[in-house]
Motif scaffolding. Sequence first.
Motif, PDB file in Angstrom:
ATOM      1  N   THR A 138       0.813  -1.210   0.000  1.00 17.11           N
ATOM      2  CA  THR A 138       0.000   0.000   0.000  1.00 17.11           C
ATOM      3  C   THR A 138       0.850   1.265   0.000  1.00 17.11           C
ATOM      4  O   THR A 138       0.461   2.289  -0.575  1.00 17.11           O
ATOM      5  CB  THR A 138      -0.947  -0.006   1.213  1.00 17.11           C
ATOM      6  N   TYR A 139       2.029   1.215   0.641  1.00 20.56           N
ATOM      7  CA  TYR A 139       2.883   2.405   0.656  1.00 20.56           C
ATOM      8  C   TYR A 139       3.355   2.757  -0.741  1.00 20.56           C
ATOM      9  O   TYR A 139       3.375   3.933  -1.130  1.00 20.56           O
ATOM     10  CB  TYR A 139       4.060   2.190   1.604  1.00 20.56           C
ATOM     11  N   LEU A 173       1.890   1.791  -3.598  1.00 23.41           N
ATOM     12  CA  LEU A 173       0.712   2.158  -4.381  1.00 23.41           C
ATOM     13  C   LEU A 173       0.293   3.601  -4.114  1.00 23.41           C
ATOM     14  O   LEU A 173       0.005   4.369  -5.046  1.00 23.41           O
ATOM     15  CB  LEU A 173      -0.446   1.213  -4.069  1.00 23.41           C
ATOM     16  N   SER A 174       0.262   4.009  -2.860  1.00 28.41           N
ATOM     17  CA  SER A 174      -0.114   5.379  -2.513  1.00 28.41           C
ATOM     18  C   SER A 174       0.860   6.381  -3.104  1.00 28.41           C
ATOM     19  O   SER A 174       0.456   7.430  -3.618  1.00 28.41           O
ATOM     20  CB  SER A 174      -0.163   5.537  -0.987  1.00 28.41           C
ATOM     21  N   ALA A 175       2.144   6.055  -3.027  1.00 30.07           N
ATOM     22  CA  ALA A 175       3.163   6.987  -3.523  1.00 30.07           C
ATOM     23  C   ALA A 175       3.014   7.238  -5.012  1.00 30.07           C
ATOM     24  O   ALA A 175       3.172   8.370  -5.483  1.00 30.07           O
ATOM     25  CB  ALA A 175       4.554   6.445  -3.204  1.00 30.07           C
ATOM     26  N   TYR A 176       2.711   6.199  -5.780  1.00 31.12           N
ATOM     27  CA  TYR A 176       2.617   6.337  -7.236  1.00 31.12           C
ATOM     28  C   TYR A 176       1.261   6.848  -7.706  1.00 31.12           C
ATOM     29  O   TYR A 176       1.176   7.523  -8.731  1.00 31.12           O
ATOM     30  CB  TYR A 176       2.907   5.002  -7.912  1.00 31.12           C
ATOM     31  N   ASP A 191      -0.125  -3.295   8.087  1.00 26.68           N
ATOM     32  CA  ASP A 191       1.242  -3.770   8.259  1.00 26.68           C
ATOM     33  C   ASP A 191       2.148  -3.120   7.221  1.00 26.68           C
ATOM     34  O   ASP A 191       1.733  -2.221   6.477  1.00 26.68           O
ATOM     35  CB  ASP A 191       1.300  -5.300   8.146  1.00 26.68           C
ATOM     36  N   LEU A 192       3.392  -3.572   7.172  1.00 29.82           N
ATOM     37  CA  LEU A 192       4.339  -3.190   6.133  1.00 29.82           C
ATOM     38  C   LEU A 192       4.691  -4.433   5.335  1.00 29.82           C
ATOM     39  O   LEU A 192       4.819  -5.527   5.892  1.00 29.82           O
ATOM     40  CB  LEU A 192       5.627  -2.625   6.737  1.00 29.82           C
ATOM     41  N   ASP A 193       4.873  -4.255   4.026  1.00 31.87           N
ATOM     42  CA  ASP A 193       5.379  -5.331   3.177  1.00 31.87           C
ATOM     43  C   ASP A 193       6.831  -5.013   2.847  1.00 31.87           C
ATOM     44  O   ASP A 193       7.113  -4.093   2.068  1.00 31.87           O
ATOM     45  CB  ASP A 193       4.566  -5.449   1.882  1.00 31.87           C
ATOM     46  N   ILE A 194       7.746  -5.766   3.446  1.00 37.32           N
ATOM     47  CA  ILE A 194       9.170  -5.589   3.212  1.00 37.32           C
ATOM     48  C   ILE A 194       9.636  -6.660   2.244  1.00 37.32           C
ATOM     49  O   ILE A 194       9.531  -7.855   2.523  1.00 37.32           O
ATOM     50  CB  ILE A 194       9.965  -5.682   4.536  1.00 37.32           C
ATOM     51  N   ARG A 215      13.592   2.907   0.278  1.00 40.39           N
ATOM     52  CA  ARG A 215      13.366   2.574  -1.127  1.00 40.39           C
ATOM     53  C   ARG A 215      12.038   1.838  -1.259  1.00 40.39           C
ATOM     54  O   ARG A 215      11.749   0.920  -0.478  1.00 40.39           O
ATOM     55  CB  ARG A 215      14.500   1.703  -1.669  1.00 40.39           C
ATOM     56  N   ILE A 216      11.251   2.243  -2.232  1.00 46.06           N
ATOM     57  CA  ILE A 216       9.998   1.538  -2.517  1.00 46.06           C
ATOM     58  C   ILE A 216      10.131   0.805  -3.852  1.00 46.06           C
ATOM     59  O   ILE A 216      10.941   1.176  -4.701  1.00 46.06           O
ATOM     60  CB  ILE A 216       8.778   2.483  -2.545  1.00 46.06           C
TER      61      ILE A 216
END
Length: 271
Positions: A55-56, A58-61, A70-73, A144-145
């Motif tokens: 989601t991080y 996706l939101s950025a782009y 959660d976070l996806d690392i 970095r994403i």
Amino acid sequence: MTVHNPDFTPIAHPGVPILDAKAEPTLKYPESEAFYAEALRELNQLGLPYLLAGTYALSAYTGITRPTKDLDIFCKAGDYTRVLSHFKNLGYAVEIEDDRWLGKVFKGKYFFDVIFASSNGTMPIGDLWFENARQIEVFGSPVRIVGPTELVWSKCFIQLRHRYDGADVAHTILKAHHLVDWHQLLAYMEVHWEVLLMHLLNFRWIYPTERDNIPRWVMDELLDRLSKQLDLPLPQMKVCRGRMFSRVDYEIDVKEWGFADVGGEGEWRND
């Protein structure tokens, strides 16, 4: 999380393009921010290459804002055990949910995923992922994403009854098509080009005025493959590749209807 700060200096990842992120997700549990901020600081200090996805990215782009739990690392397969071991030594609970692609790090009910491949085995995280990354600031840390090309690839096979990421694919193409490396995307999905064609046809149908977001040569290439395929005889072995989308939804095909799973033998087609 800070979406964009003109004074932000990319200390952790020099040379990685800084993205002017369009938006940020919201946390389902706002009190989890301290845990995630600490986790990102630890990951940066550890020094192993990783990417923030989901989601991080996706939101950025795209500018889409929605809650995330959660976070996806993302990291390479050779590093995922090092990441889990590092956090275990710090006193966090860790879990290997599936040694083929997924581990988790917990602090109470909060967690982040450590992902090094896709659940269906089609998408190993490799060096190209890091070469194509962008950089934003998340909870005060430079991160970095995943690049837009890999973001599309990572979501193409998520097609379950309870979760379908086709809208994320369409929105990424809509908002970040100019950043997508179309040659690389086609190379990633070479064996499964029909899945890419399905998503691109969906995009064209959803956004008829934006059809030119997809280069003409990509459509010509995929449609030529389809045209040639239509002239060929049917395969002899019955295979259900739907299991690459959802093992549960296509379970009956393998257990009762004689189709092969992604690997293994199935029945022969009877003409």
